[in-house]
Structures are given as structure tokens and as C-alpha cells.
Design a protein around this motif. Structure first.
Motif, PDB file in Angstrom:
ATOM      1  N   ASP A  31       0.843  -1.191   0.000  1.00  0.00           N
ATOM      2  CA  ASP A  31       0.000   0.000   0.000  1.00  0.00           C
ATOM      3  C   ASP A  31       0.879   1.242   0.000  1.00  0.00           C
ATOM      4  OD1 ASP A  31      -2.358  -1.586   0.241  1.00  0.00           O
ATOM      5  OD2 ASP A  31      -1.890  -1.846   2.361  1.00  0.00           O
ATOM      6  N   THR A  32       0.437   2.257  -0.728  1.00  0.00           N
ATOM      7  CA  THR A  32       1.227   3.476  -0.900  1.00  0.00           C
ATOM      8  C   THR A  32       0.296   4.672  -0.988  1.00  0.00           C
ATOM      9  OG1 THR A  32       2.872   2.232  -2.186  1.00  0.00           O
ATOM     10  CG2 THR A  32       2.957   4.630  -2.346  1.00  0.00           C
ATOM     11  N   ILE A  33       0.763   5.805  -0.451  1.00  0.00           N
ATOM     12  CA  ILE A  33       0.096   7.084  -0.680  1.00  0.00           C
ATOM     13  C   ILE A  33       1.160   8.078  -1.120  1.00  0.00           C
ATOM     14  CG2 ILE A  33       0.245   7.682   1.778  1.00  0.00           C
ATOM     15  CD1 ILE A  33      -2.383   9.281   1.376  1.00  0.00           C
ATOM     16  N   GLU A  34       0.813   8.961  -2.093  1.00  0.00           N
ATOM     17  CA  GLU A  34       1.773   9.876  -2.687  1.00  0.00           C
ATOM     18  C   GLU A  34       1.203  11.284  -2.760  1.00  0.00           C
ATOM     19  OE1 GLU A  34       2.489   8.333  -6.605  1.00  0.00           O
ATOM     20  OE2 GLU A  34       3.249   6.415  -5.882  1.00  0.00           O
ATOM     21  N   ILE A  35       2.117  12.264  -2.662  1.00  0.00           N
ATOM     22  CA  ILE A  35       1.771  13.670  -2.874  1.00  0.00           C
ATOM     23  C   ILE A  35       2.972  14.349  -3.510  1.00  0.00           C
ATOM     24  CG2 ILE A  35       2.557  14.370  -0.560  1.00  0.00           C
ATOM     25  CD1 ILE A  35       0.331  16.492  -0.563  1.00  0.00           C
ATOM     26  N   TRP A  99      -5.807   8.962   5.664  1.00  0.00           N
ATOM     27  CA  TRP A  99      -4.540   9.522   5.220  1.00  0.00           C
ATOM     28  C   TRP A  99      -4.769  10.922   4.661  1.00  0.00           C
ATOM     29  CZ3 TRP A  99       0.089   7.926   6.476  1.00  0.00           C
ATOM     30  CH2 TRP A  99       0.283   6.586   6.840  1.00  0.00           C
ATOM     31  N   TRP A 100      -4.296  11.936   5.390  1.00  0.00           N
ATOM     32  CA  TRP A 100      -4.507  13.331   5.037  1.00  0.00           C
ATOM     33  C   TRP A 100      -3.350  13.877   4.212  1.00  0.00           C
ATOM     34  CZ3 TRP A 100      -8.591  16.624   5.914  1.00  0.00           C
ATOM     35  CH2 TRP A 100      -9.650  16.073   6.669  1.00  0.00           C
ATOM     36  N   ALA A 101      -3.679  14.736   3.258  1.00  0.00           N
ATOM     37  CA  ALA A 101      -2.700  15.406   2.402  1.00  0.00           C
ATOM     38  C   ALA A 101      -2.672  16.890   2.747  1.00  0.00           C
ATOM     39  CB  ALA A 101      -3.067  15.212   0.941  1.00  0.00           C
ATOM     40  N   TYR A 102      -1.460  17.436   2.866  1.00  0.00           N
ATOM     41  CA  TYR A 102      -1.263  18.842   3.232  1.00  0.00           C
ATOM     42  C   TYR A 102      -0.403  19.528   2.171  1.00  0.00           C
ATOM     43  CZ  TYR A 102      -2.570  17.419   7.997  1.00  0.00           C
ATOM     44  OH  TYR A 102      -3.220  16.923   9.094  1.00  0.00           O
ATOM     45  N   TYR A 103      -0.775  20.750   1.840  1.00  0.00           N
ATOM     46  CA  TYR A 103       0.047  21.594   0.973  1.00  0.00           C
ATOM     47  C   TYR A 103       0.160  22.960   1.634  1.00  0.00           C
ATOM     48  CZ  TYR A 103       1.740  24.285  -2.990  1.00  0.00           C
ATOM     49  OH  TYR A 103       2.485  25.118  -3.801  1.00  0.00           O
ATOM     50  N   ASN A 104       1.387  23.395   1.886  1.00  0.00           N
ATOM     51  CA  ASN A 104       1.647  24.660   2.587  1.00  0.00           C
ATOM     52  C   ASN A 104       0.803  24.766   3.854  1.00  0.00           C
ATOM     53  OD1 ASN A 104       3.620  25.424   0.780  1.00  0.00           O
ATOM     54  ND2 ASN A 104       2.252  26.676  -0.453  1.00  0.00           N
ATOM     55  N   ASP A 105       0.810  23.679   4.624  1.00  0.00           N
ATOM     56  CA  ASP A 105       0.141  23.582   5.924  1.00  0.00           C
ATOM     57  C   ASP A 105      -1.386  23.565   5.855  1.00  0.00           C
ATOM     58  OD1 ASP A 105       2.593  23.475   7.327  1.00  0.00           O
ATOM     59  OD2 ASP A 105       2.754  25.663   7.222  1.00  0.00           O
ATOM     60  N   VAL A 106      -1.950  23.433   4.662  1.00  0.00           N
ATOM     61  CA  VAL A 106      -3.403  23.321   4.510  1.00  0.00           C
ATOM     62  C   VAL A 106      -3.752  21.850   4.303  1.00  0.00           C
ATOM     63  CG1 VAL A 106      -5.418  23.906   3.096  1.00  0.00           C
ATOM     64  CG2 VAL A 106      -3.624  25.626   3.511  1.00  0.00           C
ATOM     65  N   ALA A 107      -4.595  21.309   5.194  1.00  0.00           N
ATOM     66  CA  ALA A 107      -5.101  19.939   5.024  1.00  0.00           C
ATOM     67  C   ALA A 107      -6.203  20.003   3.976  1.00  0.00           C
ATOM     68  CB  ALA A 107      -5.636  19.410   6.347  1.00  0.00           C
ATOM     69  N   GLY A 118      -8.872  -0.461   6.316  1.00  0.00           N
ATOM     70  CA  GLY A 118      -8.360  -0.122   7.643  1.00  0.00           C
ATOM     71  C   GLY A 118      -7.020  -0.745   7.986  1.00  0.00           C
ATOM     72  N   SER A 119      -6.377  -1.424   7.021  1.00  0.00           N
ATOM     73  CA  SER A 119      -5.127  -2.134   7.321  1.00  0.00           C
ATOM     74  C   SER A 119      -3.880  -1.285   7.131  1.00  0.00           C
ATOM     75  CB  SER A 119      -5.013  -3.378   6.441  1.00  0.00           C
ATOM     76  OG  SER A 119      -4.925  -3.012   5.071  1.00  0.00           O
ATOM     77  N   PHE A 120      -3.961  -0.166   6.408  1.00  0.00           N
ATOM     78  CA  PHE A 120      -2.806   0.697   6.139  1.00  0.00           C
ATOM     79  C   PHE A 120      -2.868   1.883   7.100  1.00  0.00           C
ATOM     80  CE2 PHE A 120      -0.834   3.711   2.736  1.00  0.00           C
ATOM     81  CZ  PHE A 120       0.408   3.625   3.335  1.00  0.00           C
ATOM     82  N   THR A 121      -2.159   1.762   8.218  1.00  0.00           N
ATOM     83  CA  THR A 121      -2.206   2.790   9.261  1.00  0.00           C
ATOM     84  C   THR A 121      -0.846   3.397   9.568  1.00  0.00           C
ATOM     85  OG1 THR A 121      -1.944   1.145  11.017  1.00  0.00           O
ATOM     86  CG2 THR A 121      -4.197   1.677  10.334  1.00  0.00           C
ATOM     87  N   SER A 122       0.218   2.837   8.998  1.00  0.00           N
ATOM     88  CA  SER A 122       1.561   3.377   9.210  1.00  0.00           C
ATOM     89  C   SER A 122       2.429   2.997   8.020  1.00  0.00           C
ATOM     90  CB  SER A 122       2.173   2.838  10.505  1.00  0.00           C
ATOM     91  OG  SER A 122       2.346   1.434  10.421  1.00  0.00           O
ATOM     92  N   ALA A 123       3.563   3.675   7.897  1.00  0.00           N
ATOM     93  CA  ALA A 123       4.468   3.439   6.777  1.00  0.00           C
ATOM     94  C   ALA A 123       5.798   2.899   7.274  1.00  0.00           C
ATOM     95  CB  ALA A 123       4.686   4.735   6.010  1.00  0.00           C
ATOM     96  N   GLN A 124       6.364   1.992   6.501  1.00  0.00           N
ATOM     97  CA  GLN A 124       7.698   1.482   6.796  1.00  0.00           C
ATOM     98  C   GLN A 124       8.743   2.082   5.861  1.00  0.00           C
ATOM     99  OE1 GLN A 124       4.951  -0.922   6.565  1.00  0.00           O
ATOM    100  NE2 GLN A 124       4.795  -0.369   8.711  1.00  0.00           N
ATOM    101  N   ILE A 125       8.320   2.549   4.693  1.00  0.00           N
ATOM    102  CA  ILE A 125       9.220   3.166   3.721  1.00  0.00           C
ATOM    103  C   ILE A 125       8.726   4.576   3.431  1.00  0.00           C
ATOM    104  CG2 ILE A 125      10.215   3.022   1.409  1.00  0.00           C
ATOM    105  CD1 ILE A 125       9.543  -0.006   1.483  1.00  0.00           C
TER     106      ILE A 125
END
Length: 200
Positions: A31-35, A99-107, A118-125
């Protein structure tokens, strides 16, 4: 990250910089999230940098700026154009089940945790990088502002890198997969420069 308008991007290609959070198996089966920002004419319709979000579920890719993403801000929007030559602060945070995304401190929005059951709650990489996709190889697509990262302050940069709430001591490494076309430099514990002209 420095936000740039790299040249030479093919109509079906892209050049980007991003921050990603992954499970230990990465995009292959995890699982991955990107910004980040991307110059992607196929997605955005122009050759300017745009804010993007993306995610993977069990190794399956989804789509840019949608596919379950919940937009909440009226001032910062996934897909909006950004100003080349300026800096932007990009962040991802797992908060209250999403999983929240922020740009210039704006959520500005979030991917619901239910996307992953509900299984992706933390990142290892945790990764921050530049990426180029081209219609042919070798490519003349620029990364960053087109200046090699090894040329220091003239190149694009990722700086003030922060890892919050880590349970383990992080190991920070920087590598280049095609150093003849794109490289890095000025590496500290929280920053590096990156980019290049491609083969041109």
C-alpha cells in the motif's frame, strides 16, 4: 520542494517530484500514498506543474487526484496549477483513521482508511524523489529545473525533510537510478538537490 516546469516532457509522459509513504512491500504488492507536483500534459492538459495525490492498494495503482480522494479545502485542490520557481511544503499524515494530504500547511483532503480496509495505518518506507516517464529511451525529458543535482544550489531541491512519530531510528539514503541523465548532490540529513537534462 522546489516547484519547476521541466522541459522536454512528452505528451504521454511526465516529470515530477513527490513524497510517498509505503508499507514494507512497496508498490509491488503493498500500500502506498503519494503527494507532490507533476508536469503531465496527459493528466493536466498543459506543461505547468500541478499538485497531485495518488495511491496504491495491495499493489494496484489507482488514478491521479481522485479514485476515492475526498477534497475538503476550497483554496487548495488536488490537480491545481502551481507556480514554477517557487517552493511548496508537502506532507502526509495518518489521522483519525484516514490519510490526510497537506500543501503549505493546509489539510486539503484525504484518502479514507477504508480504501485499504483499515489495514494501512503506518508506513515502513518513506521516500522523496524525482521521476521521469518518457515515450522513448533515451529521453530528453528534464527532471526538476533541468540542472544536475550535483551542481548544487542551481538545481531543484527537496529540503527540511521531516519524519514525525517514528518508532524506529530512520536510515536516510539518496541514490540515482540513471546518474548519466539525472543525479543528486548537497546531501544532508534533511535535504538534497536533484535533477538533470536527460540525454540532451
Amino acid at each position: 520542494m522546489e516547484q519547476e516546469a521541466p522541459g522536454g516532457v512528452a505528451a504521454d509522459g511526465h516529470s515530477l517530484q513527490e513524497l510517498s509513504l509505503q508499507t514494507s512491500s512497496g508498490t509491488a504488492s503493498g500500500d502506498t500514498i503519494e503527494i507532490g507536483w507533476s508536469v503531465d500534459p496527459g493528466t493536466n492538459g498543459d506543461y505547468q506543474p500541478h499538485l497531485f495525490v495518488y495511491h496504491w492498494i495491495n499493489g494496484q495503482s489507482t488514478c491521479y487526484n481522485g479514485c476515492g480522494f475526498v477534497q475538503v479545502s476550497s483554496t487548495v485542490r488536488a490537480g491545481m496549477a502551481l507556480t514554477p520557481g517557487t517552493s511548496g511544503a508537502f506532507a502526509l499524515r495518518y489521522y483519525e483513521g484516514n490519510w490526510w494530504a497537506y500543501y503549505n500547511d493546509v489539510a486539503f483532503g484525504y484518502f479514507p482508511g477504508s480504501e485499504w480496509g483499515g489495514s494501512f495505518t503506518s508506513a515502513q518506507i518513506v521516500s522523496a524523489f524525482g521521476e521521469v516517464a518518457a515515450d522513448k529511451a533515451p529521453s530528453c525529458t528534464q527532471m526538476g529545473d533541468g540542472v544536475f543535482g550535483s551542481q548544487g544550489t542551481a538545481a531543484s531541491s527537496i529540503s527540511d525533510y521531516q519524519l514525525m512519530g517514528s518508532a524506529d531510528q530512520p536510515q536516510f539514503t539518496v541514490t540515482a537510478s540513471d546518474p548519466d541523465s539525472y543525479d543528486y548532490g548537497s546531501v544532508t540529513g534533511t535535504s538534497f538537490t536533484l535533477g538533470g537534462p536527460g540525454v540532451c
